[in-house]
Design a protein around this motif. Structure first.
Motif, short mmCIF file in Angstrom:
data_model
loop_
_atom_site.label_atom_id
_atom_site.label_comp_id
_atom_site.label_asym_id
_atom_site.label_seq_id
_atom_site.Cartn_x
_atom_site.Cartn_y
_atom_site.Cartn_z
N CYS A 81 72.99 44.77 108.29
CA CYS A 81 73.80 43.60 108.22
C CYS A 81 74.82 44.76 108.05
N ARG A 84 78.92 47.83 111.29
CA ARG A 84 79.79 47.01 111.59
C ARG A 84 81.09 47.92 113.03
N THR A 90 80.54 42.31 113.37
CA THR A 90 78.99 42.82 112.67
C THR A 90 78.34 42.85 114.11
N SER A 114 74.80 36.75 107.66
CA SER A 114 76.20 37.07 108.20
C SER A 114 76.43 36.68 109.14
#
Length: 426
Positions: A81, A84, A90, A114
């Motif tokens: 998660c 990025r 994400t 997420s």
């Protein structure tokens, strides 16, 4: 391993250095790749592009479904998660953008929360899917939302940085199937889940966006659904009339009539603004020419001698100052006031132009103001106002007079406007 993935991996290796995880995948050694991720998960987070995409982004994009599932299963959910890109998106945002439904399901299994995460544009994966036309991914996400325990209904009404919800986007992009499904969701009390009258940062509802973009047959279906949902325009204060029983073409005609009315109103506003602009351009030009021709009435040789005048003498006898001084003060008020109105109107009309074109009116206005100031300084009678130990030159005195008159005029206008409002309210 597909040839597409092999080429993508080799390209990323040549650009961003050697990565054992990519080497293993390029040789179709999935077991080794899984072991590398298990032992050193940091290998999956190495940057491989200028957009901030990681090794795992590349795997999600080019690997086949079973491979992605196996590799994602080896990564800890919290670590997965946390991956990025530079826009704070994400892996779920990335998969939704690329249309990877299998990847979405695998990611949602590992880190379901997420789906609530936002990127720098305040977009959820739902926004990203619709923005990129990935309707299948959108339905995958919505189905997963319904299986989660948090308030998934509120997520459908989440606004991005422009204030748009997924309903705004679906209407704007004419995604009829999405609109139909969103309107079908109901709460326990029977109300619709989606707020069809949500207003974005531009003050527009979904119906406003639809009215600005009518062009094809799909619009009839959307128009009918909007009317059945009792959707309103952003400036509607009253509840819209029901269209129950009307055919889509009748609803479309009513919307087209509304658009025509708005266009006429916009044209009238533009005509008024253009007329106002023309009047003040004429006044500014007349004031500028009047100053340049002032020497024909008040020859320069009559007011070149410097005088010393005390403030108390001016208060007792204002006629001590030359008449040409008051003429220049009044002329300056007319010129600067007209230029202010011209600039305000021009800047509002040029707000959608490029920076170059927006700067051009400021450049022209600045040149006009400088030329007027130099001419006024040349024509100004020479005298000094004695204020205690200081002597104020006539040009600065004229500027102070103009400032006071301008402030007084603005204050009087604001007070008058407030009084008019109070009288109208009563």
């Amino acid at each position: 391993m597909s040839s597409v993935m092999s080429r993508a991996i080799k390209c990323s290796q040549s650009s961003w250095g050697n990565n054992p995880l990519l080497v293993a995948l390029s040789h179709d050694n999935i077991d080794r790749a899984k072991n590398l991720i298990r032992v050193n998960p940091e290998l999956s987070s190495r940057r491989i592009s200028a957009h901030g995409y990681t090794t795992m982004h590349l795997i999600c994009e080019v690997a086949d479904g079973p491979t992605v599932k196996e590799l994602i299963g080896e990564v800890q959910p919290d670590f997965l998660c946390s991956l990025r890109d530079l826009e704070r998106g994400t892996l779920l945002h990335f998969a939704a953008e690329k249309g990877k439904e299998v990847v979405l399901r695998a990611l949602l299994t590992r880190c379901p929360n997420s789906i609530q995460e936002l990127n720098l544009r305040a977009e959820t994966p739902l926004h990203v899917a619709l923005q990129n036309g990935q309707i299948g991914c959108f339905f995958v996400l919505v189905k997963q939302l319904q299986n989660l325990h948090f308030h998934w209904m509120d997520l459908l009404n989440r606004q991005d940085y422009k204030g748009n919800t997924v309903f705004h986007i679906a209407i704007l992009r004419k995604q009829v199937k999405v609109v139909k499904v969103l309107l079908s969701y109901k709460r326990r009390n029977g109300d619709r889940v989606v707020n069809v009258n949500s207003i974005n940062n531009s003050g527009l509802t979904a119906k406003d966006l639809f009215c600005q973009n009518i062009s094809d047959r799909n619009d009839r279906d959307i128009c009918d659904m909007l009317h059945q949902a009792r959707a309103k325009n952003g400036d509607d204060d009253e509840e819209p009339p029901s269209c129950e029983g009307q055919v889509p073409s009748d609803c479309l005609q009513s919307v087209l009539g509304r658009i025509k009315e708005k266009m006429m109103q916009e044209n009238m506003d533009l005509m008024k603004k253009s007329l106002l602009l023309a009047v003040f351009i004429f006044l500014a030009n007349a004031a500028h020419d009047g100053l340049l021709n002032l020497s024909n009435i008040y020859p320069l040789e009559h007011h070149v001698e410097t005088l010393n005048i005390r403030v108390k003498d001016i208060i007792r006898s204002p006629n001590l100052l030359p008449d040409v001084f008051y003429v220049i003060v009044a002329n300056s008020i007319a010129f600067f006031g007209s230029m202010s109105v011209i600039l305000v109107n021009t800047c509002s009309m040029a707000s959608k132009w490029s920076l170059c074109y927006r700067a051009l009116p400021l450049l022209v206005a600045g040149a006009m103001l400088v030329s007027y100031g130099l001419a006024a300084k040349k024509m100004m009678p020479k005298f000094l106002i004695i204020v205690g130990p200081h002597k104020v030159p006539s040009f600065l005195v004229a500027c102070l007079f103009d400032l006071q008159l301008f402030c007084f005029t603005v204050a009087a206008w604001l007070i008058g406007k407030q009084i008019f409002r109070l009288l109208s309210a009563t």
